[in-house]
Design a protein around this motif. Structure first.
Motif, PDB file in Angstrom:
ATOM      1  N   ARG A 153       5.580 -65.766  42.349  1.00  0.00           N
ATOM      2  CA  ARG A 153       4.931 -65.124  43.489  1.00  0.00           C
ATOM      3  C   ARG A 153       4.978 -63.602  43.399  1.00  0.00           C
ATOM      4  NH1 ARG A 153       8.238 -66.512  48.234  1.00  0.00           N
ATOM      5  NH2 ARG A 153       6.449 -65.992  49.519  1.00  0.00           N
ATOM      6  N   HIS A 189       1.049 -65.618  47.336  1.00  0.00           N
ATOM      7  CA  HIS A 189       0.588 -64.574  46.424  1.00  0.00           C
ATOM      8  C   HIS A 189       1.058 -63.201  46.899  1.00  0.00           C
ATOM      9  CE1 HIS A 189      -1.920 -67.655  44.676  1.00  0.00           C
ATOM     10  NE2 HIS A 189      -2.432 -67.907  45.867  1.00  0.00           N
ATOM     11  N   PRO A 241       1.724 -54.119  47.794  1.00  0.00           N
ATOM     12  CA  PRO A 241       1.530 -53.223  46.643  1.00  0.00           C
ATOM     13  C   PRO A 241       2.785 -53.132  45.778  1.00  0.00           C
ATOM     14  CG  PRO A 241       0.703 -52.220  48.664  1.00  0.00           C
ATOM     15  CD  PRO A 241       1.443 -53.455  49.079  1.00  0.00           C
ATOM     16  N   GLY A 274       2.349 -60.811  45.243  1.00  0.00           N
ATOM     17  CA  GLY A 274       1.964 -59.740  44.334  1.00  0.00           C
ATOM     18  C   GLY A 274       0.612 -59.148  44.647  1.00  0.00           C
ATOM     19  N   LYS A 275      -0.256 -59.918  45.284  1.00  0.00           N
ATOM     20  CA  LYS A 275      -1.577 -59.433  45.650  1.00  0.00           C
ATOM     21  C   LYS A 275      -1.572 -58.776  47.030  1.00  0.00           C
ATOM     22  CE  LYS A 275      -4.087 -62.928  42.947  1.00  0.00           C
ATOM     23  NZ  LYS A 275      -5.066 -64.048  43.007  1.00  0.00           N
ATOM     24  N   GLN A 276      -0.651 -59.206  47.890  1.00  0.00           N
ATOM     25  CA  GLN A 276      -0.645 -58.717  49.264  1.00  0.00           C
ATOM     26  C   GLN A 276       0.244 -57.493  49.467  1.00  0.00           C
ATOM     27  OE1 GLN A 276       0.233 -62.816  50.880  1.00  0.00           O
ATOM     28  NE2 GLN A 276      -1.331 -62.196  52.338  1.00  0.00           N
ATOM     29  N   SER A 278       3.259 -67.106  52.386  1.00  0.00           N
ATOM     30  CA  SER A 278       2.309 -66.589  51.397  1.00  0.00           C
ATOM     31  C   SER A 278       2.712 -67.009  49.990  1.00  0.00           C
ATOM     32  CB  SER A 278       2.248 -65.064  51.481  1.00  0.00           C
ATOM     33  OG  SER A 278       1.491 -64.546  50.414  1.00  0.00           O
ATOM     34  N   CYS A 282       8.960 -63.111  53.892  1.00  0.00           N
ATOM     35  CA  CYS A 282       8.052 -63.828  52.988  1.00  0.00           C
ATOM     36  C   CYS A 282       8.535 -65.255  52.765  1.00  0.00           C
ATOM     37  CB  CYS A 282       7.959 -63.092  51.654  1.00  0.00           C
ATOM     38  SG  CYS A 282       7.527 -61.359  51.801  1.00  0.00           S
ATOM     39  N   TYR A 291       4.795 -62.070  56.216  1.00  0.00           N
ATOM     40  CA  TYR A 291       4.080 -62.715  55.110  1.00  0.00           C
ATOM     41  C   TYR A 291       4.591 -64.145  54.926  1.00  0.00           C
ATOM     42  CZ  TYR A 291       2.362 -58.097  53.761  1.00  0.00           C
ATOM     43  OH  TYR A 291       1.741 -56.876  53.751  1.00  0.00           O
ATOM     44  N   PRO A 322       5.082 -59.658  41.206  1.00  0.00           N
ATOM     45  CA  PRO A 322       4.597 -58.977  39.998  1.00  0.00           C
ATOM     46  C   PRO A 322       5.552 -59.241  38.839  1.00  0.00           C
ATOM     47  CG  PRO A 322       4.515 -57.518  41.913  1.00  0.00           C
ATOM     48  CD  PRO A 322       5.236 -58.746  42.354  1.00  0.00           C
TER      49      PRO A 322
END
Length: 783
Positions: free
Chosen positions: A599, A572, A578, A574-576, A570, A652, A567, A601
């Motif tokens: 970035r 985002h 779970p 939190g969107k990619q 990236s 990430c 990742y 949740p």
């Protein structure tokens, strides 16, 4: 790494396929291995298994008491005595009742049938029903699919002057009933096969009574044989094979109407019986009196058949809703911790007794625990229900050890029914949980998948899959073969309206194998691209628009090596990724931890890397780590990976400062800037940096970097934002400046960790992983 959800039991070795009959019967080595694993070692055995024959059925005369029972039935017919067939309310009991009635009617008997009400009478013979039979003029009672535990009722029959013949197949208990005759394979030392269904025993008795093999009854026999989950081997395999052919071509209006209600066309399979026809017949007795189901099987009137089938369909839909509601309530009790840790004993007032076995099965599948589900009746001060178990826990054996807990109990190793006083519910829970705690290990609670063979895609073909199909009908004792495949999927995607299923494409050279995993959609985020995936499933042929394709229906899967999830860059996460994975993983930042929060949740707080914390993280057993940014020192990451040994790494790497893609200025850039400063004698950092950046097409950060390097080398001095050159600086190399070194190091780290390819990055991580064990030794298999 992705752990398997079940224990994988590899039962084969390379020699299993070395059988003598492969060439004699023109079989593939794979099919030969499957036969070998089913205890078939010779050409004759294989020929009998692949080509079942009615001639292989055992002689009914070998069943104990069958001659005595037959003589009594003929005597009753000759004397005009009324005969009552006493059945049961499940699919086996209903089909057994129909078989026995047809045979008796063919012999000219004055006969009728009686099936007890599940709710008011319960399973098996009961005193009141026998007394009513006597009052109604019946002189002979024949039980089918029940009676072996009816000690009291047999005594009542004798007291009333009723003759009692018991035909049954359930487990024999401590005391046998005092009946005129007991026709039961497990009471027959000379009978070669003890695993007939209740309908199988009824069929053998019918055959003996009629004096010939009544093939016209096989369409009824197959229903109970498959629905009651008896082993489909030996006689049961013959009865099921011929029964499926018979029911596919049946002329019975009731079965034809039932097939139409199930949308079954053409040849019927064992799955059609097990998942469509059987449950609908069972639904009648689960919700009301089962007489309607018997009438449906025996009616000769097409209009009546359609009406009955329609009503049965409605009852089945009602049954499905009731099951869903009770299962939801039972699961809530389990989640609240009110049902026991090792064995689930869920009890509540108002639950429909007729569906509790299905609910118990659902609990077993969801929680991998034996489950007993009881309905409490405060008026009678009793609890009544059903139980289902796991492979490692024999319900019948273990419950018989605490028989005094129950008022009534009976069943098999994996399924049972019981009645007990309300005050004994907690006693049952405590005693069974203690027994299970003493006898079961943690691994016993996992489902076991017995794998027949490891397959290679190149070796598969449509012909081989069809050949494997010749081992059908599949069921208990002859399960559908499970195959193990190790392959890197060419494609993985979620399918279904709720994305709760997975679709795979496996490919090797020119051959392709599709894979479908129902209900495993949540694993999508746990499988990294280019991971070697191991799956266990059933091979089949998928036909769509006239085109046939190879397919494996996946039951379980595992990734048996550590995984890299890429990742990088990236914004985002939190969107990619779970939220579940964030909670299962350790999110690590090498820079200021809270800088990454935007970035992630909201409820996730990353930890700042500290060398002294790594041992504590290791002891806490984090399987997965999320690397949020790049380290300043590569040694920090090396230390983390080497000591933590994560099974999953989420790379990430990202920095909000936007320094990626920047390179170190060239020596020509340094020369030009220094010459400019020497010529002008000064450079105002605050006022002139933007103009210079525009003139040269540089970024302001580049100018600041060059200025800082010259300052550290003492080539210039900076005061109040004004840079001026030293008149006589000492000769130094650019690499001696700390800022230059830091930038060089940073670029090396970026090149290594950020700009590298997926394979290059994984290779680097591999260097710092301690490799141990081979795939089959990994704990993901639970072995």
């Amino acid at each position: 790494m992705l752990r398997s959800q079940a224990n994988w039991k590899f039962t084969y070795n390379e020699l299993d396929g070395d059988t003598r009959f492969n060439q004699d019967l023109d079989l593939s080595p794979l099919t030969g291995r499957l036969l070998f694993q089913r205890g078939i070692f010779t050409k004759d055995q294989a020929d009998k298994f692949l080509n079942p024959s009615l001639e292989d059925l055992h002689a009914p005369a070998l069943l104990h008491d069958i001659e005595k029972a037959s003589q009594k039935v003929r005597q009753a017919i000759d004397n005009g005595e009324k005969i009552l067939v006493y059945g049961d309310y499940d699919a086996d009991g209903v089909s057994s009742t129909a078989v026995m009635l047809e045979a008796l009617r063919e012999l000219g008997a004055d006969c009728s049938y009686y099936i007890p009400n599940r709710f008011t009478e319960g399973y098996g013979p009961n005193e009141q029903a026998f007394r009513e039979a006597k009052d109604n003029g019946f002189q002979l009672i024949i039980t089918v699919d029940n009676g072996i535990a009816a000690v009291h009722e047999a005594a009542i029959a004798k007291e009333l002057g009723l003759d009692l013949i018991i035909t049954d197949h359930h487990e024999v208990q401590e005391q046998l009933p005092d009946a005129l005759a007991i026709v039961h394979p497990k009471c027959s030392t000379e009978y070669p096969f003890q695993e007939l269904a209740g309908v199988g025993v009824a069929f053998k008795f019918a055959q003996y009574l009629l004096g010939y093999l009544p093939e016209h009854l096989l369409d009824l026999v197959v229903i109970g044989t498959i629905a009651d989950l008896v082993p489909l081997i030996d006689e049961n395999r013959v009865l099921a094979s011929y029964g499926l052919k018979s029911i596919s071509q049946t002329k019975r209006p009731g079965i034809k109407a039932l097939k139409a209600a199930c949308n079954i066309e053409g040849s019927i399979t064992e799955d059609d019986i097990g998942f469509l026809i059987g449950p609908r017949i069972n639904a009648v007795g689960r919700l009301q009196d089962a007489n309607m189901a018997v009438d449906l099987l025996l009616t000769e009137n097409p209009e009546e058949a359609e009406d009955l089938a329609s009503f049965v369909q409605q009852l089945n839909q009602e049954r499905q809703k009731i099951v869903a509601d009770i299962a939801k309530e039972a699961e809530a009790l389990v989640e609240a911790g009110d049902t026991g840790e090792n064995v689930i004993v869920a009890a509540k007032e108002g639950w429909n007794e007729g569906v509790l076995g299905i609910v118990a099965s659902k609990l077993v599948r969801k929680y991998d625990r034996p489950a007993i589900v009881l309905s409490i009746n405060t008026a009678k001060q009793q609890a009544k229900g059903s139980a289902r178990s796991i492979e490692a826990f024999d319900l019948f054996k273990n419950c018989m050890e605490i028989r005094d807990t129950f008022t009534h109990f009976g069943g098999h190793a994996q399924a049972a029914g019981m009645t007990l006083p309300i005050e004994n519910v907690e006693v049952l829970r405590e005693r069974l949980n203690r027994i299970a705690g003493e006898r079961l290990s943690p691994e016993d609670y996992k489902q076991v998948l017995t794998i027949d063979s490891t397959i290679v895609i190149d070796e598969l073909s449509l012909d081989i899959i069809k050949e494997i199909g010749s081992l059908a009908p599949f069921g208990m004792g002859n399960p559908k073969p499970l195959f193990h495949l190790n392959s890197e999927p060419a494609e993985i995607r979620q399918i279904g309206s709720q994305k709760n299923h997975l679709k795979f494409v496996f490919q090797h050279k020119q051959k392709q194998l599709d894979g479908v995993a129902f209900g495993l959609g949540d694993l999508y985020a746990k499988i990294a691209s280019r991971s070697a995936l191991e799956v266990v499933g059933e091979l089949q042929i998928n036909e769509w628009n006239g085109k046939q394709k190879l397919q494996i229906m996946i039951k379980d899967m595992a990734v048996n090596t550590w995984q890299l999830f890429d990742y990088r860059g990236s914004r985002h996460l939190g969107k990619q990724i779970p939220a579940e994975l964030f909670h299962e993983s350790l999110a690590i930042s090498f820079q200021k931890a809270d800088a990454q929060q935007q970035r992630l949740p909201a409820e996730i707080s990353p930890v700042l890397f500290q060398k002294g914390e790594v041992e504590q993280w290791r002891q806490e057993g984090f399987d997965s780590i999320i690397l949020l940014d790049l380290p300043d020192k590569i040694e920090e990451l090396e230390y983390l990976i080497h000591h933590l040994q994560p099974r999953n790494i989420f790379a990430c790497f990202y920095e909000s400062s936007g320094q990626y893609m920047e390179v170190i200025p060239s020596r020509e850039d340094f020369k030009w800037f220094y010459a400019m400063v020497l010529k002008r004698k000064y450079f105002k950092m605050d006022n002139e940096i933007e103009k210079l950046a525009a003139y040269k097409g540089w970024k302001t950060e580049k100018i600041k970097f060059i200025s800082q390097v010259f300052f550290e080398l003492d080539f210039v001095k900076i005061e109040d934002g004004v840079l001026t050159p030293h008149s006589n600086p000492s000769k130094k190399d650019l690499t001696e400046a700390y800022t230059y070194q830091k930038k060089q190091n940073r670029l090396k780290i970026e090149k290594l960790l950020y700009y590298s390819s997926y394979n290059e990055l994984k290779a680097w991580f591999n260097q710092h992983m301690v490799q141990s064990g081979s795939p089959k030794e990994e704990v993901s298999y639970g072995l």
